[in-house]
Design an enzyme around this catalytic site. Structure first.
Site, PDB file in Angstrom:
ATOM      1  N   SER A  78     -14.691  32.876  25.256  1.00 19.85           N
ATOM      2  CA  SER A  78     -15.955  33.577  25.021  1.00 19.85           C
ATOM      3  C   SER A  78     -16.901  33.252  26.161  1.00 19.85           C
ATOM      4  O   SER A  78     -16.765  32.209  26.816  1.00 19.85           O
ATOM      5  CB  SER A  78     -16.572  33.108  23.696  1.00 19.85           C
ATOM      6  OG  SER A  78     -17.882  33.622  23.546  1.00 19.85           O
ATOM      7  N   TYR A  87     -19.407  26.956  17.433  1.00 16.93           N
ATOM      8  CA  TYR A  87     -18.605  28.035  18.030  1.00 16.93           C
ATOM      9  C   TYR A  87     -18.509  27.812  19.538  1.00 16.93           C
ATOM     10  O   TYR A  87     -17.420  27.832  20.130  1.00 16.93           O
ATOM     11  CB  TYR A  87     -19.233  29.399  17.718  1.00 16.93           C
ATOM     12  CG  TYR A  87     -18.429  30.555  18.279  1.00 16.93           C
ATOM     13  CD1 TYR A  87     -17.242  30.950  17.666  1.00 16.93           C
ATOM     14  CD2 TYR A  87     -18.842  31.227  19.428  1.00 16.93           C
ATOM     15  CE1 TYR A  87     -16.491  32.004  18.187  1.00 16.93           C
ATOM     16  CE2 TYR A  87     -18.104  32.279  19.950  1.00 16.93           C
ATOM     17  CZ  TYR A  87     -16.928  32.666  19.322  1.00 16.93           C
ATOM     18  OH  TYR A  87     -16.184  33.696  19.836  1.00 16.93           O
TER      19      TYR A  87
HETATM   20  N1  LIG Z   1     -16.210  39.759  18.643  1.00 23.20           N
HETATM   21  C1  LIG Z   1     -16.853  39.139  19.625  1.00 23.20           C
HETATM   22  O1  LIG Z   1     -18.026  39.447  19.927  1.00 23.20           O
HETATM   23  C2  LIG Z   1     -16.152  38.068  20.421  1.00 23.20           C
HETATM   24  C3  LIG Z   1     -16.757  37.633  21.601  1.00 23.20           C
HETATM   25  C4  LIG Z   1     -16.143  36.642  22.351  1.00 23.20           C
HETATM   26  C5  LIG Z   1     -14.950  36.103  21.933  1.00 23.20           C
HETATM   27  N2  LIG Z   1     -14.375  36.527  20.768  1.00 23.20           N
HETATM   28  C6  LIG Z   1     -13.117  35.902  20.369  1.00 23.20           C
HETATM   29  O2  LIG Z   1     -12.134  36.894  20.265  1.00 23.20           O
HETATM   30  C7  LIG Z   1     -11.103  36.440  19.378  1.00 23.20           C
HETATM   31  C8  LIG Z   1     -10.745  37.561  18.406  1.00 23.20           C
HETATM   32  O3  LIG Z   1     -11.872  37.810  17.569  1.00 23.20           O
HETATM   33  P1  LIG Z   1     -12.299  39.270  17.116  1.00 23.20           P
HETATM   34  O4  LIG Z   1     -13.646  39.510  17.649  1.00 23.20           O
HETATM   35  O5  LIG Z   1     -11.213  40.230  17.398  1.00 23.20           O
HETATM   36  O6  LIG Z   1     -12.494  39.029  15.546  1.00 23.20           O
HETATM   37  P2  LIG Z   1     -11.705  39.558  14.270  1.00 23.20           P
HETATM   38  O7  LIG Z   1     -11.577  41.023  14.288  1.00 23.20           O
HETATM   39  O8  LIG Z   1     -12.399  38.894  13.134  1.00 23.20           O
HETATM   40  O9  LIG Z   1     -10.246  38.937  14.462  1.00 23.20           O
HETATM   41  C9  LIG Z   1      -9.980  37.596  14.251  1.00 23.20           C
HETATM   42  C10 LIG Z   1      -8.487  37.449  14.135  1.00 23.20           C
HETATM   43  O10 LIG Z   1      -8.172  36.054  13.982  1.00 23.20           O
HETATM   44  C11 LIG Z   1      -7.249  35.933  12.907  1.00 23.20           C
HETATM   45  N3  LIG Z   1      -7.386  34.623  12.279  1.00 23.20           N
HETATM   46  C12 LIG Z   1      -8.504  34.029  11.826  1.00 23.20           C
HETATM   47  N4  LIG Z   1      -8.212  32.848  11.266  1.00 23.20           N
HETATM   48  C13 LIG Z   1      -6.864  32.703  11.366  1.00 23.20           C
HETATM   49  C14 LIG Z   1      -5.948  31.696  10.968  1.00 23.20           C
HETATM   50  N5  LIG Z   1      -6.360  30.573  10.327  1.00 23.20           N
HETATM   51  N6  LIG Z   1      -4.625  31.871  11.227  1.00 23.20           N
HETATM   52  C15 LIG Z   1      -4.196  32.994  11.847  1.00 23.20           C
HETATM   53  N7  LIG Z   1      -5.013  33.965  12.261  1.00 23.20           N
HETATM   54  C16 LIG Z   1      -6.335  33.830  12.012  1.00 23.20           C
HETATM   55  C17 LIG Z   1      -7.625  37.057  11.945  1.00 23.20           C
HETATM   56  O11 LIG Z   1      -6.507  37.398  11.146  1.00 23.20           O
HETATM   57  P3  LIG Z   1      -6.296  37.027   9.599  1.00 23.20           P
HETATM   58  O12 LIG Z   1      -7.650  36.977   8.970  1.00 23.20           O
HETATM   59  O13 LIG Z   1      -5.425  38.128   9.110  1.00 23.20           O
HETATM   60  O14 LIG Z   1      -5.603  35.699   9.623  1.00 23.20           O
HETATM   61  C18 LIG Z   1      -7.914  38.177  12.926  1.00 23.20           C
HETATM   62  O15 LIG Z   1      -6.718  38.821  13.295  1.00 23.20           O
HETATM   63  C19 LIG Z   1     -11.636  35.167  18.710  1.00 23.20           C
HETATM   64  O16 LIG Z   1     -11.081  34.036  19.327  1.00 23.20           O
HETATM   65  C20 LIG Z   1     -13.130  35.235  19.018  1.00 23.20           C
HETATM   66  O17 LIG Z   1     -13.704  33.952  19.041  1.00 23.20           O
HETATM   67  C21 LIG Z   1     -14.948  37.504  20.011  1.00 23.20           C
END
Ligand SMILES: NC(=O)c1ccc[n+]([C@@H]2O[C@H](COP(=O)([O-])OP(=O)(O)OC[C@H]3O[C@@H](n4cnc5c(N)ncnc54)[C@H](OP(=O)(O)O)[C@@H]3O)[C@@H](O)[C@H]2O)c1
Length: 253
Positions: free
Chosen positions: A149, A163
């Site tokens: 991030s 975070y």
């Molecule tokens: N959205 C943003 O603004 C943003 C910005 C910077 C970085 N990121 C990073 O991008 C990555 C993906 O996030 P996203 O934004 O795509 O959010 P998201 O749509 O909420 O996806 C999160 C994913 O992580 C999985 N997950 C969560 N806990 C888990 C566990 N204990 N075991 C296995 N899988 C797990 C969830 O699947 P299940 O719930 O099915 O397990 C889901 O597939 C994360 O690392 C986040 O920190 C996001």
């Protein structure tokens, strides 16, 4: 020049939604076979069906909690047996809870450490031997990409406390492994997105990430981040793109 990913095997965690799901689609479109990891089996099964119908490659769903080291090791062994190799690991699973430290639940802090840090360690540790062995194969290179991030480069503001700490942790881990594993032809990459429209930023948060909100042009789409992952791993094998920061144009911090 972008290379194709034909006949490579990519393991993608967090594949049930958001950035992970978009990355699975993007890599499959470029020819990769994909192993889809997350907890929600129904979501993974639907995505595996969709990818199998649209691409020639294989897509298989594996339901697993990345915080469970033993379960992750078992799944990685199954993936290697089912697909025959592991060339690419994308660490996409993550959770984010933003709150002032004085109001935060310790359980939320622990959950972020368990998934964002331990989850990345568990999957990377379980995949490494497979990746080193794949790098010795016909492609001549293997890749680990971690979705960190912007909050892993600098603390974006109040409420991002733990975070941000988890993302700093994986940035350090990735850089340390880069220094160790380059000689074995395993590339280490970090993607550092700003705000992306996913479940993480659109559901159930009392406090949004404390950052200047983009107005007219909006947040990034998951596909913008998936494109960055694809760019990183389709370079010629002598070129390692180790870090890509990508923000919504209007995001200031
Ligand atoms: N959205 C943003 O603004 C943003 C910005 C910077 C970085 N990121 C990073 O991008 C990555 C993906 O996030 P996203 O934004 O795509 O959010 P998201 O749509 O909420 O996806 C999160 C994913 O992580 C999985 N997950 C969560 N806990 C888990 C566990 N204990 N075991 C296995 N899988 C797990 C969830 O699947 P299940 O719930 O099915 O397990 C889901 O597939 C994360 O690392 C986040 O920190 C996001």
């Amino acid at each position: 020049m972008s290379l194709r990913l034909d006949d490579t095997v990519a393991v993608i965690t967090g594949a049930s939604s958001g950035i992970g799901a978009a990355t699975a689609r993007a890599l499959a479109e470029r020819g990769a076979h994909v192993a889809l990891l997350a907890r929600r089996a129904d979501r993974l099964a639907d995505l595996a069906d969709e990818i199998t119908q649209h691409n020639h490659g294989k897509a298989v769903a594996y339901s697993v909690d990345v915080a469970d080291a033993d379960a992750v090791r078992d799944v990685m062994t199954r993936v290697a047996a089912d697909f025959g190799r592991i060339d690419i690991l994308v660490n996409g699973a993550g959770v984010g809870t933003w709150a002032p430290a004085l109001e935060a639940e310790l359980a939320d802090w622990q959950a972020m450490v368990d998934v964002n840090v331990s989850g990345v360690l568990n999957t990377t540790h379980a995949a490494l031997a497979h990746l080193v062995s794949a790098a010795d194969g016909p492609r001549g290179i293997a890749d680990v990409v971690t979705i960190s991030s912007i909050a892993g480069k600098r603390v974006p503001g109040p409420n991002s406390n733990v975070y941000s700490a988890t993302k700093f942790a994986v940035n350090g881990f990735s850089e340390a492994l880069r220094q160790e594993l380059g000689a074995k032809h395993v590339r280490m990459g970090l993607i550092e997105p700003g705000l992306v429209t996913t479940e993480m930023t659109t559901t159930g948060e009392t406090y949004a990430p404390d950052t200047t909100q983009p107005t007219g042009l909006g947040y990034l789409a998951p596909e913008d981040v998936a494109d960055a992952v694809a760019y990183m791993i389709t370079r010629p094998r002598h070129a390692a793109v180790n870090e890509i920061a990508i923000r919504p144009t209007e995001q200031s911090n």
